[in-house]
Each structure stands twice: as structure tokens, then as C-alpha cells.
Design a protein around this motif. Structure first.
Motif: not given
Length: 587
Positions: A32-33, A105-113, A119-123, A178-179
Motif C-alpha cells: 500500500p505505501a 524487492f518484496a514486502g513482508a508481513s507486518p510485525y505489529t498486530q 500498516g499494522s496487520r489487518n488481513e 515490512p509494511r
């Protein structure tokens, strides 16, 4: 700077600063960013690399690969977390083994939930796609990998990655972020690009130059073997100068570039897996191996034990190949163009035996001429079948020196090199590796890199299917990158059959003519491209239709539409019957 200046904005700016033209992107929940930064740049009329939407990662990286092979300039590939990284599949093998610079370049899963950071986890997938070592998935195939942890030094990481990618031996590099980090607000950083240039080309030591020249001058049967020297057009010019001066024949072993002009009398053929001894290699008393991964296959074909071998290569130790060695007197880590310039310059001041050189020139010219006469006989038109030799000769009639040929002919590699008769460096490229499916994306990349040139993609039916042709031709139409594909279709995998026969020539598989490798019933391969990308599509089974079909297809390409000719060669497991018919005819 607009509404915000984030790590993503700085990342994109770094790519722009480095001269990256395209981002071949397969987007996901981790981006998204980056999407927001790209959209904001478009709104504010700021220039970033153009995004090429790539519905399959194999095609994305293959396209970046082809672009870099044509221009020497690395491009960027954007993939989705560890899933997209794995879906790069064989393309990362090709970039690594072909020594092609590219930034992934690859993103990574967010590290906060719990919403602690933007950008914290929401999916739900953010938990599923969180793995222990995402970078480790392709670490064995990259020169460098790192994680972006802050926007404050993201530009330095990007420029360092590209510096490593472009330094010999070149290759792919991998960054992930990460996001939360990619969403982070940061401040602009100014980069002095002079501090981030790739390493300068290596040269030969003075003693090495002298030893090589003196041994070549004394040699009765010198020989050059090369595979990928032609990645640098200037290196080809220097090799031509050396070989013309001393009348040294050239053997191209498993080439993936045009390393020497085909019609030069010193060009003495190509070799891949043929289980036979090359006479020039056996006779050589001084051998110069230049930029070659497989100069020969020792089981069937090798130089004499007393042959003096010098090995000059950007990657002489082949550290990514656990088993590799040749009996060289000396290995040199050097740039081929630089080394050949040194050799040619020193040679100008060395006395040579002109009579011996002219005698050798006459002898090698006869070898060259005899080869070509034999090859031309194999191009003869037949009413009953389309041979790969005849097909390639017909393709030769529609090309010029400005054509770029993508060669993933696999079992027809050697046929294509022999019968295209290419002379210009850069006119033909191969992947230089072993994971099939490079051809389609590479053709897109080549066309984007050289929009004024005609691109012709020569592929087997197996490698065509591996290339994800639905994605390839959707992209070709969307981004106005038309090219001609000719499928050498033998309705199956010929190479596994040849591999089996190479180990078990009198085995049961041969006795029963059963290799589990046929594509019967065959798919309508040309129609895949027509339905996915509006390509001109034609299947050709009659030899009399080949030349007309090629002209129609090329016209479509010049008018801005990709074209696919699916040409039926003899079916792989019918070749024995055809050979018997030919023998009966001769009798």
C-alpha cells in the motif's frame, strides 16, 4: 514534497536516481505505501520508473532479465512477500546463472498486530504469510540480500544493492521491507552517485599478458573457446582482432550471446551436448578459454592432456558451482574486453611467423567452409516434413542485423545458432541458464529496451508453455511491446528423451520408444496468445506455408501486434520412423 515523504517514496527516488526505467510489479497486501507513493507522484507530475503490471512473477523477472541483457542496465522487480518470492521460480535461477543484474524487492508481513503503527496487520493473510526466513528462500541465488528497517538509510541500501548487482560477476540482489517500515515518514537524503559505482573492470597482470601472447605466437594449433564474452560488444571486436591477426579458430561452447561473427572464416562451430570429440579441441596445443561455464563436456569431448590452457573469466572459480574445474595453467579473474585489449596491444610489438599464420588461416578457412556447406545441405526443403534447419533458414530470410533474437530453442539451440548466421554482437541472446520459460518475458524486456528493433522469439513448445504465455501476451498488448514468436513444436519434451538415451542408449525406453514425454493431444499454442493478448496466431504444418506465414506474422508485428507461429516439426517419438524412411529412400 506533497502530503508525505515516506520510506516508499525514498525507495522509488533511489531507483530513479540509479537510472532504473521500469518496475515489473506483481502487487499484494504488502505494497500500500508504494502504491500510495506512486499515485501521489503521478498526481504531482513527478517522475518515477514506469510500473509494468506483471500478472506472473516468472514473467516479471524474465522481462527485467531480457532488458538488462540488451542494455546492461538493471531494472526492478516488485513481488508479494514470501509467496511472490517463491513464485519467481526458475527466473531467479536464470538471473543468477546468467549473471544478469536486477533488483528484486518484496514486502513482508507486518510485525505489529494491534494497530501500534500505520500498516499494522489487518488481513488474515498477514499471519499466514509470516515466515521465519523470507530472504533465505532465494539466498542461494542472490549476490546480496537485506531488510529495510528504516527510511533513514533506504537510499543507501538501494544504491549498495545495485552497486553489487552491477559489479562482475553481475547478478540479482534482494531487498525486503515490512509494511510499517515502508509507511514510515522520513526525510529526504541526498546521494552522490559517484560513490556508488560498480567496481572497475579487472585487468590481466603484466606477466600474464606476456605468457599468453608468447604461447599463442608459438602455438601450431591455437584455439579460443567462449560462451558469454559477447555480453560486451567491445569484447567481440577485440576477439575478432586477435583471431584475425594470428588466425586462431573460435569454438563457441554453450553460447548465450553472439561471441564471434558467424561468417568470419575463423568461426568454427558451436557445441552443446553432442557425444563426440571436437577435432579442433583435440588438436589444440594452446587453448584460450574466455568467459565460459562449460568449455567442454569431458565425458565425450576434451582437449589433449599436454594442451596449455589459459582461462580468463569474470568468474573463473565458479564459486556457485560446487563441482567445477578445468586443467588450466593459469586462471585469471579479468574482464574479457580489458584482457583482450592488453593482449592485442602487446602482440603488436611481438614478431610473428607470418608464413605459419597464413598456412593456418588457409587451413581453418577450409574447415569453416566445409562446415557451412554441410550445414546448408541440411537446410534443404522437404515436402513431407518441416525440419528445424529449414525453418531456421526461412527465419534467416526475414531478419536483418538490427533484429534481436531470443533463443530458448533447447534441443534446437545448436540448430538455431548454426543456421541463423548472426554476425552482430547483441543480435541474439539466451538465458545462459537452465530453467525453462525465460523466453516470453525476455522478449518483452528486449522490446521495451529497444523499441525501434524487431524482436523474434524462438522457443520450443515445452519452453513456450513454461513461459506463462497468457501473461506474456497480455503484457505485450497492454504495454505495446509486440514481437514474433516461432514455436519449434515437436509436441513434447525432446531434451528428457535425449538425456535418457545419453545414459541408456540401448535401454528399455529406447526399445519401446516410450519416454513419457509427449504432449498428445497437443494444445493450440498460438490460440493462447490470441485469446490472452490479441496476437496474430497461426499453426503451420505444411512446409510450403512456412515462408508466407513468416511474412504475414512479421507484418503483424511491424503494425504493432504480437504474432505467434506454432510450427509443427516431426513429433519427438516419431523420429525413429522418419529416420528409417530416409534410410529406405537412400537404399
Amino acid at each position: 514534497m506533497g502530503k508525505s515523504y515516506t520510506t516508499s517514496t525514498a525507495f522509488l527516488e533511489a531507483l530513479q536516481e540509479a537510472g532504473v526505467s521500469y518496475i515489473f510489479a506483481n502487487l499484494g497486501s504488502d505494497h500500500p505505501a508504494l502504491v500510495e507513493s506512486l499515485a501521489l507522484a503521478k498526481k504531482e507530475n513527478r517522475h518515477f520508473p514506469e510500473v509494468i503490471t506483471s500478472p506472473h512473477e516468472m514473467v516479471a523477472l524474465s522481462a527485467a532479465n531480457g532488458y538488462a541483457q540488451v542494455t546492461g542496465e538493471p531494472q526492478a522487480v516488485l513481488v508479494h512477500v514470501e509467496c511472490g518470492t517463491q513464485n519467481l521460480g526458475g527466473a531467479i535461477h536464470n538471473a543468477a546463472k546468467g549473471r544478469v543484474p536486477v533488483l528484486i524487492f518484496a514486502g513482508a508481513s507486518p510485525y505489529t498486530q494491534e494497530g501500534e503503527l500505520l500498516g499494522s496487520r489487518n488481513e488474515f493473510i498477514h499471519w499466514i504469510q509470516d515466515v521465519h526466513d523470507q530472504r533465505g528462500i532465494i539466498r542461494g541465488y542472490t549476490k546480496y540480500d537485506n531488510e529495510i528497517r528504516t527510511g533513514k538509510n533506504v537510499k543507501q541500501l538501494v544504491h549498495r544493492a545495485l552497486q553489487i548487482a552491477q559489479s562482475d560477476p553481475k547478478g540479482p540482489v534482494y531487498l525486503m521491507g515490512p509494511r510499517e517500515v515502508m509507511e514510515e515518514d522520513t526525510v529526504p537524503v541526498n546521494i552522490n552517485l559517484e560513490h556508488w559505482q560498480p567496481t572497475a573492470p579487472n585487468a590481466l597482470p603484466t606477466q600474464g599478458v606476456q605468457d599468453i601472447v608468447y604461447d599463442l605466437v608459438k602455438a601450431k594449433h591455437p584455439l579460443v573457446v567462449t560462451s558469454y564474452l559477447g555480453r560486451n560488444k567491445k569484447a567481440v571486436e577485440e576477439l575478432v582482432t586477435l583471431c584475425n591477426t594470428l588466425a586462431i579458430p573460435v569454438l563457441e561452447s554453450v553460447p548465450n550471446y553472439i561471441n564471434f561473427p558467424s561468417t568470419n572464416p575463423m568461426q568454427c562451430g558451436y557445441q552443446w551436448n553432442s557425444p563426440e570429440q571436437n577435432e579442433l579441441l583435440a588438436q589444440a596445443d594452446v587453448l584460450l578459454v574466455l568467459d565460459s561455464d562449460i568449455p567442454w563436456i569431458a565425458v565425450h569431448n576434451r582437449p589433449a592432456k599436454d594442451c596449455i590452457i589459459y582461462h580468463i573469466d569474470i568468474d573463473p572459480l565458479k564459486e556457485q558451482m560446487p563441482l567445477w574445474y578445468i586443467p588450466a595453467k593459469q586462471h585469471f579473474a579479468a574482464d574479457a574486453k580489458t584482457a583482450l585489449q592488453q593482449i592485442n596491444e602487446f602482440l603488436r610489438n611481438v614478431k610473428v611467423d607470418e608464413i605459419s599464420i597464413e598456412e593456418r588461416r588457409d587451413r581453418i578457412t577450409k574447415v569453416h567452409k566445409h562446415q557451412r556447406e554441410q550445414w546448408e545441405r541440411n537446410e534443404q526443403y522437404r515436402e513431407d516434413i518441416i525440419t528445424p534447419e529449414y525453418l531456421t533458414a526461412c527465419i534467416r530470410e526475414i531478419i536483418d542485423d538490427e533484429t534481436i533474437i531470443i533463443n530458448e530453442g533447447i534441443s534446437n539451440y545448436e540448430t538455431i545458432y548454426r543456421h541463423i548466421k548472426a554476425n552482430q554482437p547483441g543480435m541474439m541472446i539466451g538465458s545462459g541458464a537452465g530453467s525453462l520459460g525465460w523466453n516470453g518475458g525476455a522478449a518483452i524486456g528486449a522490446k521495451l529496451a529497444a523499441k525501434d528493433k524487431t524482436v523474434i522469439n524462438l522457443t520450443g513448445d515445452g519452453s513456450y508453455l513454461f513461459s506463462v504465455p497468457s501473461t506474456v501476451h497480455w503484457m505485450s498488448r497492454k504495454y505495446n511491446a509486440p514481437f514474433l514468436t516461432v514455436i519449434y513444436n515437436n509436441r513434447g519434451w525432446k531434451s528428457p528423451k535425449l538425456s535418457t538415451l545419453g545414459v541408456h542408449p540401448d535401454g528399455v525406453a529406447n526399445e519401446m520408444n516410450t519416454f513419457f514425454n509427449d504432449f498428445d493431444p497437443p494444445a493450440d499454442l498460438a490460440k493462447i496468445a490470441e485469446s490472452a493478448g490479441g496476437a496474430y496466431a497461426q499453426t503451420v504444418k505444411d512446409p510450403s506455408e512456412i515462408k508466407g506465414a513468416l511474412r504475414k506474422a512479421l507484418t503483424a508485428v511491424k503494425e504493432g501486434r504480437s504474432a505467434v507461429l506454432d510450427v509443427y516439426l516431426p513429433a519427438i517419438n516419431k523420429e525413429i520412423e522418419i529416420a528409417e524412411k530416409v534410410l529406405n529412400t537412400i537404399k
